[in-house]
Design a protein around this motif. Sequence first.
Motif, PDB file in Angstrom:
ATOM      1  N   VAL A  30      35.900  40.208  43.795  1.00 20.57           N
ATOM      2  CA  VAL A  30      36.819  41.259  43.332  1.00 20.57           C
ATOM      3  C   VAL A  30      36.352  41.704  41.958  1.00 20.57           C
ATOM      4  CG1 VAL A  30      39.146  41.787  42.501  1.00 20.57           C
ATOM      5  CG2 VAL A  30      38.869  40.513  44.613  1.00 20.57           C
ATOM      6  N   GLY A  31      36.161  43.000  41.777  1.00 18.16           N
ATOM      7  CA  GLY A  31      35.781  43.521  40.473  1.00 18.16           C
ATOM      8  C   GLY A  31      36.999  43.660  39.580  1.00 18.16           C
ATOM      9  N   VAL A  32      37.283  42.613  38.797  1.00 13.98           N
ATOM     10  CA  VAL A  32      38.509  42.585  37.997  1.00 13.98           C
ATOM     11  C   VAL A  32      38.508  43.705  36.957  1.00 13.98           C
ATOM     12  CG1 VAL A  32      39.935  41.195  36.444  1.00 13.98           C
ATOM     13  CG2 VAL A  32      38.796  40.113  38.387  1.00 13.98           C
ATOM     14  N   SER A  33      37.427  43.828  36.194  1.00 12.82           N
ATOM     15  CA  SER A  33      37.387  44.890  35.177  1.00 12.82           C
ATOM     16  C   SER A  33      37.290  46.268  35.831  1.00 12.82           C
ATOM     17  CB  SER A  33      36.224  44.665  34.208  1.00 12.82           C
ATOM     18  OG  SER A  33      34.999  44.485  34.895  1.00 12.82           O
ATOM     19  N   ARG A  34      36.591  46.351  36.946  1.00 14.99           N
ATOM     20  CA  ARG A  34      36.474  47.614  37.678  1.00 14.99           C
ATOM     21  C   ARG A  34      37.839  48.098  38.168  1.00 14.99           C
ATOM     22  NH1 ARG A  34      32.370  50.224  40.617  1.00 14.99           N
ATOM     23  NH2 ARG A  34      33.019  51.216  42.562  1.00 14.99           N
ATOM     24  N   LEU A  35      38.733  47.148  38.442  1.00 14.12           N
ATOM     25  CA  LEU A  35      40.054  47.515  38.947  1.00 14.12           C
ATOM     26  C   LEU A  35      40.842  48.379  37.972  1.00 14.12           C
ATOM     27  CD1 LEU A  35      41.155  44.270  40.793  1.00 14.12           C
ATOM     28  CD2 LEU A  35      41.287  46.589  41.733  1.00 14.12           C
ATOM     29  N   GLU A  62      27.786  44.962  32.299  1.00 13.63           N
ATOM     30  CA  GLU A  62      28.556  43.724  32.132  1.00 13.63           C
ATOM     31  C   GLU A  62      29.954  43.967  32.684  1.00 13.63           C
ATOM     32  OE1 GLU A  62      28.960  40.573  28.549  1.00 13.63           O
ATOM     33  OE2 GLU A  62      30.007  42.468  28.203  1.00 13.63           O
ATOM     34  N   PHE A  63      30.437  43.029  33.512  1.00 15.81           N
ATOM     35  CA  PHE A  63      31.737  43.249  34.147  1.00 15.81           C
ATOM     36  C   PHE A  63      32.373  41.904  34.481  1.00 15.81           C
ATOM     37  CE2 PHE A  63      28.268  43.334  37.145  1.00 15.81           C
ATOM     38  CZ  PHE A  63      28.672  42.511  38.185  1.00 15.81           C
ATOM     39  N   LEU A  64      33.694  41.913  34.579  1.00 15.60           N
ATOM     40  CA  LEU A  64      34.442  40.703  34.916  1.00 15.60           C
ATOM     41  C   LEU A  64      34.690  40.685  36.417  1.00 15.60           C
ATOM     42  CD1 LEU A  64      35.827  38.194  33.720  1.00 15.60           C
ATOM     43  CD2 LEU A  64      37.944  39.529  33.601  1.00 15.60           C
ATOM     44  N   MET A  65      34.328  39.580  37.041  1.00 15.44           N
ATOM     45  CA  MET A  65      34.468  39.462  38.492  1.00 15.44           C
ATOM     46  C   MET A  65      35.156  38.153  38.859  1.00 15.44           C
ATOM     47  SD  MET A  65      31.534  39.333  41.485  1.00 15.44           S
ATOM     48  CE  MET A  65      31.271  41.094  41.608  1.00 15.44           C
ATOM     49  N   LYS A  66      35.970  38.231  39.897  1.00 13.97           N
ATOM     50  CA  LYS A  66      36.432  37.028  40.580  1.00 13.97           C
ATOM     51  C   LYS A  66      35.512  36.829  41.772  1.00 13.97           C
ATOM     52  CE  LYS A  66      38.278  36.685  44.094  1.00 13.97           C
ATOM     53  NZ  LYS A  66      37.787  36.275  45.457  1.00 13.97           N
ATOM     54  N   ASP A  67      34.835  35.676  41.818  1.00 20.27           N
ATOM     55  CA  ASP A  67      34.043  35.386  43.004  1.00 20.27           C
ATOM     56  C   ASP A  67      34.423  34.017  43.536  1.00 20.27           C
ATOM     57  OD1 ASP A  67      32.751  35.180  40.440  1.00 20.27           O
ATOM     58  OD2 ASP A  67      30.929  34.467  41.376  1.00 20.27           O
ATOM     59  N   ALA A  68      34.677  33.979  44.840  1.00 19.67           N
ATOM     60  CA  ALA A  68      35.078  32.758  45.530  1.00 19.67           C
ATOM     61  C   ALA A  68      34.030  32.421  46.581  1.00 19.67           C
ATOM     62  CB  ALA A  68      36.449  32.930  46.180  1.00 19.67           C
ATOM     63  N   TYR A  69      33.940  31.136  46.917  1.00 17.16           N
ATOM     64  CA  TYR A  69      32.916  30.661  47.847  1.00 17.16           C
ATOM     65  C   TYR A  69      33.539  29.608  48.766  1.00 17.16           C
ATOM     66  CZ  TYR A  69      30.122  32.938  44.306  1.00 17.16           C
ATOM     67  OH  TYR A  69      29.623  33.869  43.421  1.00 17.16           O
ATOM     68  N   SER A  70      33.477  29.869  50.064  1.00 18.88           N
ATOM     69  CA  SER A  70      34.069  28.937  51.027  1.00 18.88           C
ATOM     70  C   SER A  70      32.996  28.078  51.678  1.00 18.88           C
ATOM     71  CB  SER A  70      34.853  29.706  52.097  1.00 18.88           C
ATOM     72  OG  SER A  70      34.008  30.588  52.820  1.00 18.88           O
ATOM     73  N   ILE A 126      36.608  33.194  37.655  1.00 19.72           N
ATOM     74  CA  ILE A 126      36.697  34.550  37.107  1.00 19.72           C
ATOM     75  C   ILE A 126      35.814  34.547  35.876  1.00 19.72           C
ATOM     76  CG2 ILE A 126      38.212  36.333  36.167  1.00 19.72           C
ATOM     77  CD1 ILE A 126      40.495  35.093  37.829  1.00 19.72           C
ATOM     78  N   GLN A 127      34.697  35.269  35.954  1.00 20.10           N
ATOM     79  CA  GLN A 127      33.639  35.125  34.964  1.00 20.10           C
ATOM     80  C   GLN A 127      32.939  36.465  34.739  1.00 20.10           C
ATOM     81  OE1 GLN A 127      32.284  34.037  32.375  1.00 20.10           O
ATOM     82  NE2 GLN A 127      31.548  32.016  33.017  1.00 20.10           N
ATOM     83  N   TRP A 128      32.405  36.642  33.546  1.00 18.63           N
ATOM     84  CA  TRP A 128      31.625  37.836  33.250  1.00 18.63           C
ATOM     85  C   TRP A 128      30.267  37.769  33.931  1.00 18.63           C
ATOM     86  CZ3 TRP A 128      33.763  42.001  31.189  1.00 18.63           C
ATOM     87  CH2 TRP A 128      34.996  41.835  30.545  1.00 18.63           C
ATOM     88  N   GLU A 186      43.815  40.055  36.035  1.00 16.62           N
ATOM     89  CA  GLU A 186      43.166  38.758  36.280  1.00 16.62           C
ATOM     90  C   GLU A 186      44.167  37.729  36.785  1.00 16.62           C
ATOM     91  OE1 GLU A 186      41.065  35.218  33.638  1.00 16.62           O
ATOM     92  OE2 GLU A 186      40.902  37.305  32.948  1.00 16.62           O
ATOM     93  N   GLN A 187      45.365  37.698  36.201  1.00 13.00           N
ATOM     94  CA  GLN A 187      46.360  36.705  36.599  1.00 13.00           C
ATOM     95  C   GLN A 187      46.855  36.931  38.023  1.00 13.00           C
ATOM     96  OE1 GLN A 187      46.961  33.953  35.175  1.00 13.00           O
ATOM     97  NE2 GLN A 187      48.572  33.282  36.578  1.00 13.00           N
ATOM     98  N   ILE A 188      47.039  38.194  38.403  1.00 12.44           N
ATOM     99  CA  ILE A 188      47.457  38.487  39.780  1.00 12.44           C
ATOM    100  C   ILE A 188      46.379  38.054  40.760  1.00 12.44           C
ATOM    101  CG2 ILE A 188      47.887  40.381  41.403  1.00 12.44           C
ATOM    102  CD1 ILE A 188      49.427  41.784  39.143  1.00 12.44           C
TER     103      ILE A 188
END
Length: 437
Positions: free
Chosen positions: A317-322, A154-162, A135-137, A54-56
């Motif tokens: 980005v699927g953080v937990s999937r990674l 249930e999974f942890l994801m980073k999602d960004a929106y431009s 970065i949210q579940w 998550e930090q990376i």
Amino acid sequence: MRLSRYFLPTLKEAPSDAQIVSHQLMLRAGMIKQEAAGIYAWLPLGLRVLNRIEQIVREEQEKAGAVELLMPTLQLADLWRESGRYDAYGPEMLRITDRHERELLYGPTNEEMVTDIFRSFVKSYKSLPLNLFHIQWKFRDERRPRFGVMRGREFLMKDAYSFDLDEASARTAYNRMFVAYLNTFARLGLKAVPMRADTGPIGGDLSHEFIVLAETGESEVFCDRKLVEMAPPGHDFDAETVQAVFNERTALYAATEEMHDAAQFEAQTAEADRLSARGIEVGHIFYFGTKYSEPMKAKVAGPDGVDTNVHMGSYGVGVSRLLGAIIEASHDEAGIIWPDSVAPFDVVVINLRVSDPAVCEACEAAVAALEAAGKSVLYDDTDERPGGKFATADLIGIPWQLTIGPKGVAEGVVELKRRATGEKSTVALDAALEAIG
């Protein structure tokens, strides 16, 4: 951290329903526990890795200019009705009614909510470009959750929106995230190949999946071998630079089996460079223009004073999937092989005779020296037999193993093992510390 005081419930055998290597090893290494179908508790070892990943991801987003916020897991159904997706999304959406009969949903993604936040505060083109991430579940009610954290509900994801004023600016934002993703996966020790993708329920006309090659991958992929060998592009996010990176990578053939064109592959790629492999999706980016801003009236005043719908993109980005993807790409018969950047600990110090005061003293000195050098250390001070200690160390995949026993203490040496290669050396403690870096 002393192993005798740690919570590490390892298993000798994986449960029979664990079908793929990452699921098996995460269960055996005491990283997760299933609480319901596709829903897992993250145990201490797994959480340490999750936090490092998550930090990376966070750092690389910030380097690319994205700004972090945090949106709630529950969303109002009315927001999704505005965009037209509430009825269209399907049974994967978990729909909830609270005690006041308000319709809510457990967010599978956040395009509507972030658009609502944007339209509430941003009124002028002078505030653009803007990229917001969190970065949210998330929760998606998969019909058949399987493969552990690779296909959970249930999974942890980073999602960004431009958010940008026009299509040209929005495509530059897309390219910046394209570059940021290549940098992110390289830092995680992964070789990720961008592949043109279907936009699916997110929408839009431009989308790329980032695929990690692994023998146990979910689907077959086809690409030019040069894509796998390319170095990460670095952190120059100038518009021309990111466009050049995008052009270079997308000029080479890369497709999942759903998008594969055999004739085009052969025509576009030299025979020696044609690579067919298995792959795991770890990231997905989209440009979708005004798909959400138009129905939700997310407008800004342009330089001419005329209100215009902003152009948007989203980037997941699927953080937990990674975690699963890294294990699928990096393991052996003995267990996990963590890349240094995400390992739960840098070093495991193994005490071969906890009843010997001299050995314990040497181990304590080694732990102190490693921690003083900024290394995170797991100290195996349990009374387990040596074979069991070595098996556990290999299973949980810590990059360096430093073993101290009575014979080594008498001779003033320790045994140092590099988990990734299996290479062992018998050296003085100072030399071992220098090798670990």
